[in-house]
Design a protein around this motif. Structure first.
Motif, PDB file in Angstrom:
ATOM      1  N   TRP A 224       0.507  -1.122   0.113  1.00 32.51           N
ATOM      2  CA  TRP A 224      -0.193   0.212  -0.073  1.00 32.51           C
ATOM      3  C   TRP A 224       0.703   1.257  -0.400  1.00 32.51           C
ATOM      4  O   TRP A 224       0.958   2.114  -0.625  1.00 32.51           O
ATOM      5  N   LEU A 225       1.913   1.107   1.461  1.00 29.42           N
ATOM      6  CA  LEU A 225       2.748   2.615   1.240  1.00 29.42           C
ATOM      7  C   LEU A 225       3.605   3.089  -0.288  1.00 29.42           C
ATOM      8  O   LEU A 225       3.966   3.990  -0.856  1.00 29.42           O
ATOM      9  N   ALA A 226       4.069   2.079  -1.078  1.00 26.81           N
ATOM     10  CA  ALA A 226       4.528   1.550  -2.441  1.00 26.81           C
ATOM     11  C   ALA A 226       4.087   1.995  -3.457  1.00 26.81           C
ATOM     12  O   ALA A 226       4.612   3.123  -4.542  1.00 26.81           O
ATOM     13  N   THR A 227       2.623   1.927  -3.501  1.00 28.27           N
ATOM     14  CA  THR A 227       1.524   1.906  -4.152  1.00 28.27           C
ATOM     15  C   THR A 227       1.206   4.283  -4.045  1.00 28.27           C
ATOM     16  O   THR A 227       1.433   4.565  -4.992  1.00 28.27           O
ATOM     17  N   SER A 228       1.688   3.921  -2.632  1.00 30.46           N
ATOM     18  CA  SER A 228       1.180   5.497  -2.523  1.00 30.46           C
ATOM     19  C   SER A 228       2.601   6.424  -2.694  1.00 30.46           C
ATOM     20  O   SER A 228       2.427   7.295  -2.651  1.00 30.46           O
ATOM     21  N   HIS A 229       3.363   5.831  -2.703  1.00 24.55           N
ATOM     22  CA  HIS A 229       5.433   6.165  -2.751  1.00 24.55           C
ATOM     23  C   HIS A 229       4.867   6.982  -1.274  1.00 24.55           C
ATOM     24  O   HIS A 229       5.950   8.668  -1.749  1.00 24.55           O
ATOM     25  N   ALA A 230       4.506   6.503  -0.382  1.00 19.57           N
ATOM     26  CA  ALA A 230       4.761   6.902   0.809  1.00 19.57           C
ATOM     27  C   ALA A 230       5.888   6.554   1.595  1.00 19.57           C
ATOM     28  O   ALA A 230       6.755   5.715   1.682  1.00 19.57           O
ATOM     29  N   SER A 231       6.619   7.667   2.125  1.00 19.11           N
ATOM     30  CA  SER A 231       8.106   7.757   2.583  1.00 19.11           C
ATOM     31  C   SER A 231       7.318   6.340   3.998  1.00 19.11           C
ATOM     32  O   SER A 231       6.574   6.913   4.632  1.00 19.11           O
ATOM     33  N   LEU A 232       8.461   6.361   4.844  1.00 20.02           N
ATOM     34  CA  LEU A 232       8.150   5.811   6.560  1.00 20.02           C
ATOM     35  C   LEU A 232       8.775   6.440   7.236  1.00 20.02           C
ATOM     36  O   LEU A 232      10.271   6.320   6.619  1.00 20.02           O
ATOM     37  N   ASP A 233       8.554   7.110   8.533  1.00 24.51           N
ATOM     38  CA  ASP A 233       9.304   7.943   9.230  1.00 24.51           C
ATOM     39  C   ASP A 233       8.154   7.547  10.477  1.00 24.51           C
ATOM     40  O   ASP A 233       7.445   7.647  10.188  1.00 24.51           O
ATOM     41  N   ILE A 234      10.024   7.721  11.003  1.00 24.38           N
ATOM     42  CA  ILE A 234       9.289   6.327  12.744  1.00 24.38           C
ATOM     43  C   ILE A 234      10.386   7.272  13.895  1.00 24.38           C
ATOM     44  O   ILE A 234      11.604   7.532  13.534  1.00 24.38           O
ATOM     45  N   ASP A 235       9.555   8.275  14.429  1.00 25.98           N
ATOM     46  CA  ASP A 235      10.159   8.647  15.285  1.00 25.98           C
ATOM     47  C   ASP A 235      10.432   8.038  16.575  1.00 25.98           C
ATOM     48  O   ASP A 235       8.918   7.522  17.265  1.00 25.98           O
ATOM     49  N   GLN A 236      11.367   7.899  17.503  1.00 25.88           N
ATOM     50  CA  GLN A 236      11.680   7.064  18.898  1.00 25.88           C
ATOM     51  C   GLN A 236      11.689   8.173  20.193  1.00 25.88           C
ATOM     52  O   GLN A 236      12.987   8.017  19.680  1.00 25.88           O
ATOM     53  N   TYR A 237      10.771   7.885  20.844  1.00 25.04           N
ATOM     54  CA  TYR A 237      11.320   8.386  22.581  1.00 25.04           C
ATOM     55  C   TYR A 237      11.142   7.539  23.254  1.00 25.04           C
ATOM     56  O   TYR A 237       9.895   6.597  23.515  1.00 25.04           O
ATOM     57  N   ILE A 238      12.817   7.218  23.979  1.00 23.03           N
ATOM     58  CA  ILE A 238      11.923   6.705  25.480  1.00 23.03           C
ATOM     59  C   ILE A 238      12.472   7.038  27.105  1.00 23.03           C
ATOM     60  O   ILE A 238      13.565   8.643  26.952  1.00 23.03           O
ATOM     61  N   HIS A 239      11.684   7.296  27.106  1.00 24.67           N
ATOM     62  CA  HIS A 239      11.270   7.904  28.474  1.00 24.67           C
ATOM     63  C   HIS A 239      11.796   7.208  29.437  1.00 24.67           C
ATOM     64  O   HIS A 239      11.424   5.772  30.101  1.00 24.67           O
ATOM     65  N   HIS A 240      13.053   7.308  30.579  1.00 23.20           N
ATOM     66  CA  HIS A 240      13.236   6.472  31.729  1.00 23.20           C
ATOM     67  C   HIS A 240      13.420   7.693  32.353  1.00 23.20           C
ATOM     68  O   HIS A 240      13.907   8.523  32.720  1.00 23.20           O
ATOM     69  N   ASP A 241      13.653   7.169  34.064  1.00 18.70           N
ATOM     70  CA  ASP A 241      13.969   7.535  34.956  1.00 18.70           C
ATOM     71  C   ASP A 241      15.544   7.961  35.543  1.00 18.70           C
ATOM     72  O   ASP A 241      16.224   6.429  35.036  1.00 18.70           O
ATOM     73  N   CYS A 242      15.847   8.436  34.922  1.00 19.26           N
ATOM     74  CA  CYS A 242      17.825   8.363  35.691  1.00 19.26           C
ATOM     75  C   CYS A 242      18.423   9.290  36.440  1.00 19.26           C
ATOM     76  O   CYS A 242      17.613   9.610  37.267  1.00 19.26           O
ATOM     77  N   PRO A 243      19.005   8.056  37.143  1.00 21.66           N
ATOM     78  CA  PRO A 243      19.653   8.433  38.372  1.00 21.66           C
ATOM     79  C   PRO A 243      20.501   9.652  38.889  1.00 21.66           C
ATOM     80  O   PRO A 243      21.293  10.565  37.265  1.00 21.66           O
ATOM     81  N   ASP A 244      20.101  10.751  39.875  1.00 25.08           N
ATOM     82  CA  ASP A 244      21.370  11.760  39.632  1.00 25.08           C
ATOM     83  C   ASP A 244      22.401  11.428  39.678  1.00 25.08           C
ATOM     84  O   ASP A 244      23.048  10.300  40.013  1.00 25.08           O
ATOM     85  N   PRO A 245      23.432  12.653  38.623  1.00 20.22           N
ATOM     86  CA  PRO A 245      24.473  12.608  38.752  1.00 20.22           C
ATOM     87  C   PRO A 245      25.415  12.434  39.928  1.00 20.22           C
ATOM     88  O   PRO A 245      24.812  12.825  40.632  1.00 20.22           O
ATOM     89  N   ALA A 246      26.327  11.908  39.947  1.00 18.16           N
ATOM     90  CA  ALA A 246      27.162  11.784  41.313  1.00 18.16           C
ATOM     91  C   ALA A 246      28.045  13.107  41.314  1.00 18.16           C
ATOM     92  O   ALA A 246      28.028  13.513  40.259  1.00 18.16           O
ATOM     93  N   PRO A 247      27.723  13.626  42.380  1.00 20.68           N
ATOM     94  CA  PRO A 247      28.288  15.516  42.561  1.00 20.68           C
ATOM     95  C   PRO A 247      29.896  14.705  42.608  1.00 20.68           C
ATOM     96  O   PRO A 247      30.639  14.527  42.342  1.00 20.68           O
TER      97      PRO A 247
END
Length: 139
Positions: A116-139
């Motif tokens: 279907w994408l080939a027929t539509s001549h569409a590109s594919l864009d994948i945006d990935q976001y990783i959300h995580h809790d980072c520990p506080d950096p050492a002082p």
């Protein structure tokens, strides 16, 4: 909320959204027009966008939505893309909040959707976001 959302985006520097709809024989879920502004102080947009949302779910669960838009829409998108008057793109936005959750990772696209994408001549864009809790950096 799902870790994925998908939408089809058509961008043109010469056609307004109404003209894109007419050329495609389909209506969008949202648009922006050439010359419109995001805010009053923003510069006018130099391009229009025509967007149709597939929804929020895993990509393989959204494929039937896109395929249901039909081969005629895919062919119209392809003609528009080949004319050089617009660019067509399937956008997949992935937000990973738990990398150990298999429902939040991995993207598989079927041959039917790729066709279907080939027929539509569409590109594919994948945006990935990783959300995580980072520990506080050492002082």
């Amino acid at each position: 909320m799902s870790a994925f959302r998908m939408y089809l985006r058509v961008v043109s520097e010469t056609l307004q959204p109404e003209e894109i709809s007419e050329r495609l024989g389909a209506e969008p879920d949202e648009t922006t027009a050439i010359g419109s502004r995001r805010r009053p102080q923003s510069p006018p947009r130099s391009h229009s966008t025509w967007i149709r949302h597939a929804g929020r779910a895993r990509p393989e669960d959204l494929e039937p939505v896109i395929l249901a838009w039909g081969p005629d829409l895919a062919a119209s998108l392809g003609r528009l893309a080949l004319s050089g008057e617009a660019a067509v793109c399937l956008e997949i936005v992935q937000e990973i909040r738990d990398p150990d959750d298999p429902q939040q990772t991995g993207i598989a696209l079927s041959p039917a959707l790729l066709s279907w994408l080939a027929t539509s001549h569409a590109s594919l864009d994948i945006d990935q976001y990783i959300h995580h809790d980072c520990p506080d950096p050492a002082p």
